[in-house]
Write a protein that holds these residues in place. Structure first.
Motif, PDB file in Angstrom:
ATOM      1  N   LYS A 151     -46.175 -12.715 -12.513  1.00 47.60           N
ATOM      2  CA  LYS A 151     -46.798 -13.705 -13.397  1.00 47.60           C
ATOM      3  C   LYS A 151     -45.927 -13.986 -14.617  1.00 47.60           C
ATOM      4  O   LYS A 151     -45.823 -15.132 -15.068  1.00 47.60           O
ATOM      5  CB  LYS A 151     -48.194 -13.220 -13.843  1.00 47.60           C
ATOM      6  CG  LYS A 151     -49.215 -13.146 -12.720  1.00 47.60           C
ATOM      7  CD  LYS A 151     -49.447 -14.507 -12.104  1.00 47.60           C
ATOM      8  CE  LYS A 151     -50.362 -14.450 -10.904  1.00 47.60           C
ATOM      9  NZ  LYS A 151     -50.561 -15.769 -10.275  1.00 47.60           N
ATOM     10  N   VAL A 152     -45.278 -12.950 -15.131  1.00 47.73           N
ATOM     11  CA  VAL A 152     -44.379 -13.117 -16.278  1.00 47.73           C
ATOM     12  C   VAL A 152     -43.162 -13.957 -15.888  1.00 47.73           C
ATOM     13  O   VAL A 152     -42.785 -14.904 -16.577  1.00 47.73           O
ATOM     14  CB  VAL A 152     -43.944 -11.740 -16.819  1.00 47.73           C
ATOM     15  CG1 VAL A 152     -42.746 -11.872 -17.766  1.00 47.73           C
ATOM     16  CG2 VAL A 152     -45.108 -11.049 -17.520  1.00 47.73           C
ATOM     17  N   ILE A 153     -42.545 -13.611 -14.757  1.00 45.67           N
ATOM     18  CA  ILE A 153     -41.316 -14.281 -14.332  1.00 45.67           C
ATOM     19  C   ILE A 153     -41.542 -15.767 -14.076  1.00 45.67           C
ATOM     20  O   ILE A 153     -40.695 -16.607 -14.398  1.00 45.67           O
ATOM     21  CB  ILE A 153     -40.741 -13.592 -13.071  1.00 45.67           C
ATOM     22  CG1 ILE A 153     -40.224 -12.195 -13.430  1.00 45.67           C
ATOM     23  CG2 ILE A 153     -39.624 -14.417 -12.444  1.00 45.67           C
ATOM     24  CD1 ILE A 153     -39.862 -11.352 -12.216  1.00 45.67           C
ATOM     25  N   PHE A 154     -42.696 -16.105 -13.504  1.00 42.43           N
ATOM     26  CA  PHE A 154     -42.927 -17.491 -13.095  1.00 42.43           C
ATOM     27  C   PHE A 154     -43.891 -18.238 -14.012  1.00 42.43           C
ATOM     28  O   PHE A 154     -44.367 -19.318 -13.675  1.00 42.43           O
ATOM     29  CB  PHE A 154     -43.445 -17.520 -11.656  1.00 42.43           C
ATOM     30  CG  PHE A 154     -42.499 -16.899 -10.666  1.00 42.43           C
ATOM     31  CD1 PHE A 154     -41.230 -17.411 -10.501  1.00 42.43           C
ATOM     32  CD2 PHE A 154     -42.863 -15.788  -9.934  1.00 42.43           C
ATOM     33  CE1 PHE A 154     -40.341 -16.839  -9.602  1.00 42.43           C
ATOM     34  CE2 PHE A 154     -41.983 -15.207  -9.030  1.00 42.43           C
ATOM     35  CZ  PHE A 154     -40.723 -15.739  -8.871  1.00 42.43           C
ATOM     36  N   ASN A 155     -44.140 -17.687 -15.192  1.00 35.79           N
ATOM     37  CA  ASN A 155     -45.076 -18.323 -16.110  1.00 35.79           C
ATOM     38  C   ASN A 155     -44.426 -19.491 -16.852  1.00 35.79           C
ATOM     39  O   ASN A 155     -43.249 -19.430 -17.228  1.00 35.79           O
ATOM     40  CB  ASN A 155     -45.587 -17.294 -17.123  1.00 35.79           C
ATOM     41  CG  ASN A 155     -46.699 -17.835 -17.997  1.00 35.79           C
ATOM     42  OD1 ASN A 155     -46.570 -17.923 -19.199  1.00 35.79           O
ATOM     43  ND2 ASN A 155     -47.806 -18.234 -17.380  1.00 35.79           N
ATOM     44  N   GLU A 156     -45.194 -20.560 -17.055  1.00 34.60           N
ATOM     45  CA  GLU A 156     -44.758 -21.672 -17.896  1.00 34.60           C
ATOM     46  C   GLU A 156     -45.385 -21.501 -19.269  1.00 34.60           C
ATOM     47  O   GLU A 156     -46.614 -21.519 -19.409  1.00 34.60           O
ATOM     48  CB  GLU A 156     -45.153 -23.013 -17.289  1.00 34.60           C
ATOM     49  CG  GLU A 156     -44.284 -23.439 -16.132  1.00 34.60           C
ATOM     50  CD  GLU A 156     -44.439 -24.922 -15.793  1.00 34.60           C
ATOM     51  OE1 GLU A 156     -45.254 -25.594 -16.460  1.00 34.60           O
ATOM     52  OE2 GLU A 156     -43.767 -25.389 -14.871  1.00 34.60           O
ATOM     53  N   GLY A 201     -34.980 -21.978 -13.814  1.00 37.93           N
ATOM     54  CA  GLY A 201     -36.180 -22.691 -14.205  1.00 37.93           C
ATOM     55  C   GLY A 201     -37.357 -21.768 -14.440  1.00 37.93           C
ATOM     56  O   GLY A 201     -37.226 -20.545 -14.516  1.00 37.93           O
ATOM     57  N   CYS A 202     -38.537 -22.381 -14.554  1.00 38.25           N
ATOM     58  CA  CYS A 202     -39.748 -21.590 -14.768  1.00 38.25           C
ATOM     59  C   CYS A 202     -40.892 -22.206 -13.973  1.00 38.25           C
ATOM     60  O   CYS A 202     -40.766 -23.287 -13.404  1.00 38.25           O
ATOM     61  CB  CYS A 202     -40.095 -21.513 -16.251  1.00 38.25           C
ATOM     62  SG  CYS A 202     -40.545 -23.091 -17.004  1.00 38.25           S
ATOM     63  N   GLY A 203     -42.001 -21.512 -13.934  1.00 27.74           N
ATOM     64  CA  GLY A 203     -43.155 -22.012 -13.189  1.00 27.74           C
ATOM     65  C   GLY A 203     -42.894 -22.073 -11.698  1.00 27.74           C
ATOM     66  O   GLY A 203     -42.090 -21.309 -11.153  1.00 27.74           O
ATOM     67  N   ILE A 204     -43.538 -23.003 -11.028  1.00 26.12           N
ATOM     68  CA  ILE A 204     -43.414 -23.073  -9.573  1.00 26.12           C
ATOM     69  C   ILE A 204     -42.008 -23.456  -9.141  1.00 26.12           C
ATOM     70  O   ILE A 204     -41.592 -23.137  -8.025  1.00 26.12           O
ATOM     71  CB  ILE A 204     -44.432 -24.059  -8.959  1.00 26.12           C
ATOM     72  CG1 ILE A 204     -44.231 -25.478  -9.504  1.00 26.12           C
ATOM     73  CG2 ILE A 204     -45.850 -23.588  -9.181  1.00 26.12           C
ATOM     74  CD1 ILE A 204     -45.060 -26.524  -8.778  1.00 26.12           C
ATOM     75  N   PHE A 205     -41.245 -24.110 -10.020  1.00 29.70           N
ATOM     76  CA  PHE A 205     -39.894 -24.519  -9.626  1.00 29.70           C
ATOM     77  C   PHE A 205     -38.896 -23.371  -9.710  1.00 29.70           C
ATOM     78  O   PHE A 205     -37.777 -23.483  -9.226  1.00 29.70           O
ATOM     79  CB  PHE A 205     -39.441 -25.718 -10.458  1.00 29.70           C
ATOM     80  CG  PHE A 205     -40.297 -26.931 -10.243  1.00 29.70           C
ATOM     81  CD1 PHE A 205     -40.402 -27.491  -8.991  1.00 29.70           C
ATOM     82  CD2 PHE A 205     -41.019 -27.481 -11.284  1.00 29.70           C
ATOM     83  CE1 PHE A 205     -41.209 -28.598  -8.763  1.00 29.70           C
ATOM     84  CE2 PHE A 205     -41.830 -28.586 -11.072  1.00 29.70           C
ATOM     85  CZ  PHE A 205     -41.925 -29.146  -9.810  1.00 29.70           C
TER      86      PHE A 205
END
Length: 459
Positions: free
Chosen positions: A80-85, A192-196
């Protein structure tokens, strides 16, 4: 009912305070799993608890954790941390953060310290906090038997790209997660971040009437080296893609030609080759082409480069999506973005169906039909020309077909006499789908399995 000792009160309150102190990553507190854990910790911290209610809260949290595909709380929160926006990850993605003395970065460091404390909470920690309230030995036994989540991570078993496993391993092996703030910043800077950051391939779909990106967990792993016999065609697409990734002008591309020649596989293989350089791909169904302006708005300020992939493209003459694609290719006020290009595949050179009676009408001066019918016919024929690059894939002749068979067999290290291989390959293309790269692969699939069965005398 007994009160807790001072050490245990301090630990539970410290975890609760860690939850309350999260700022930059605050949207994580609305995550279903983390929210359930926070509620459980807050309830235990009240010091007067109902054991049945506590067990229910514990099991609700545990169910949501494992139902989300995780057995480790630490891995879940790490992901969750790695892919959080959030303000930190988005600024890092856009290279707007300084390495030091940045207010947002300092706040993120504090959050990482707190989230590390939460993530390292074990089942035993929670159970011991509850057991301090219980004197009944039978009730203690019930609490002790509550399920437990994992505390160790197996990085070899993590189904993620190598660069994701690397950052996870750095975070996991750190004394405290705030020590990795520069590594996390670099991760967002590059990927990048989030889903991307999490996915490289997406489907555009509608949920409850609204368009959204759906990340593809396991995209087709096809490699360009798997696609034998079309190296020249591949090189054209590769060169255009590299221009695009390097910030130069690049063209929309139409890959068209005979079925089974690897058009769609070429596009997917391009993504697999270059996604570590910031390339992402969104498959857009033809029926949703009218959503293109909405997609532009969602993507145009992202640092990644996006290929909009439209597969198996062909239109009827009255389809609304035909007009939408024509507008996209010609470029409207909102249809231009330097980080987006279109790659489309089709079995047809002319993407809009045309009928003989239309051509007959164009030479007939009767009262029915369009006055300038010839213009409409030309417009239909010219849609493919609006793509800057057209790459033609044609069915292989006999020799090229056998070369493709040989190449696939060699890559799979099949120990089969070449004369036998060729003889059976020619039989296969007669019996089934004719000569194509797809037919060659299907044949090698069959003969590989057939040989294994014969070798092991499997009935």
């Amino acid at each position: 009912m007994k009160s807790t000792n001072s050490k245990n009160i301090f630990e539970i309150r410290y975890v609760k305070l860690a939850f309350d102190s999260v700022s930059i990553y605050r949207n994580l507190l609305e995550d279903e799993v983390i929210k359930n854990l926070r509620n459980l910790i807050s309830y235990i911290d009240m010091e007067k608890i109902n054991i049945g209610y506590t067990a229910n809260m514990y099991n609700d949290f545990f169910f949501k954790l494992v139902n989300s595909g995780y057995c480790s709380l630490q891995e879940y929160i790490m992901d969750k941390v790695i892919f959080n926006e959030n303000p930190f990850s988005m600024k890092a993605e856009n290279k707007e953060l300084k390495k030091k003395n940045d207010v947002i970065k300092e706040a993120a460091k504090n959050d990482l310290r707190n989230l590390c404390c939460i993530a390292k909470l074990t089942s035993t920690d929670v159970k011991e906090s509850v057991l301090k309230y219980i004197s009944d030995s039978k009730l203690k036994h019930v609490v002790e038997r509550l399920p437990e989540w994992k505390t160790e991570l197996d990085f070899q078993g993590i189904n993620s790209p190598g660069y994701v496993r690397d950052i996870k391993e750095k975070i996991y092996n750190s004394g405290s997660w705030d020590e990795c703030v520069d590594d996390i910043q670099d991760f967002h800077n590059h990927y990048g971040c989030g889903i991307f950051a999490r996915y490289r391939a997406f489907m555009w779909e509608h949920i409850e009437g609204k368009g959204c990106f759906k990340g593809i967990e396991n995209p087709d792993p096809i490699d360009l080296s798997d696609l034998i016999g079309y190296e020249r065609e591949h090189q054209i697409v590769i060169e255009n893609t590299l221009q695009f990734l390097n910030g130069f002008f690049a063209n929309n591309v139409l890959l068209h030609g005979d079925r089974g020649t690897g058009k769609s596989s070429t596009v997917k293989a391009i993504l697999n080759k270059y996604y570590t350089q910031g390339l992402r791909m969104i498959e857009l169904p033809k029926s949703y082409l009218v959503d293109f302006p909405n997609i532009i708005r969602k993507l145009k300020n992202r640092p990644e480069k996006f290929i909009i992939f439209i597969d198996d493209l062909v239109f009827g003459d009255d389809e609304e999506s035909y007009t939408a694609l024509k507008s996209i290719l010609e470029g409207g006020l909102e249809n231009k973005s330097s980080n987006i290009i279109i790659y489309a595949t089709s079995n047809r050179r002319h993407l809009v169906k045309e009928y003989f009676n239309e051509r007959m009408m164009s030479s007939y001066s009767g009262s029915e039909g369009e006055v300038h019918e010839g213009d409409s016919v030309q417009e239909k024929l010219s849609l493919a020309d609006r793509f800057g690059i057209n790459v033609v894939f044609v069915s292989p002749d006999k020799n090229k077909y056998l070369q493709i068979v040989d190449g696939i067999a060699e890559r799979r290290k099949l120990n089969i006499d070449k004369d036998t291989l060729h003889r059976e390959a020619l039989k296969w293309e007669l019996w089934y789908n004719g000569r194509s790269a797809r037919t060659a692969r299907q044949f090698v699939d069959w003969i590989e399995g057939h040989n294994i069965i014969e070798k092991n005398n499997i009935n």
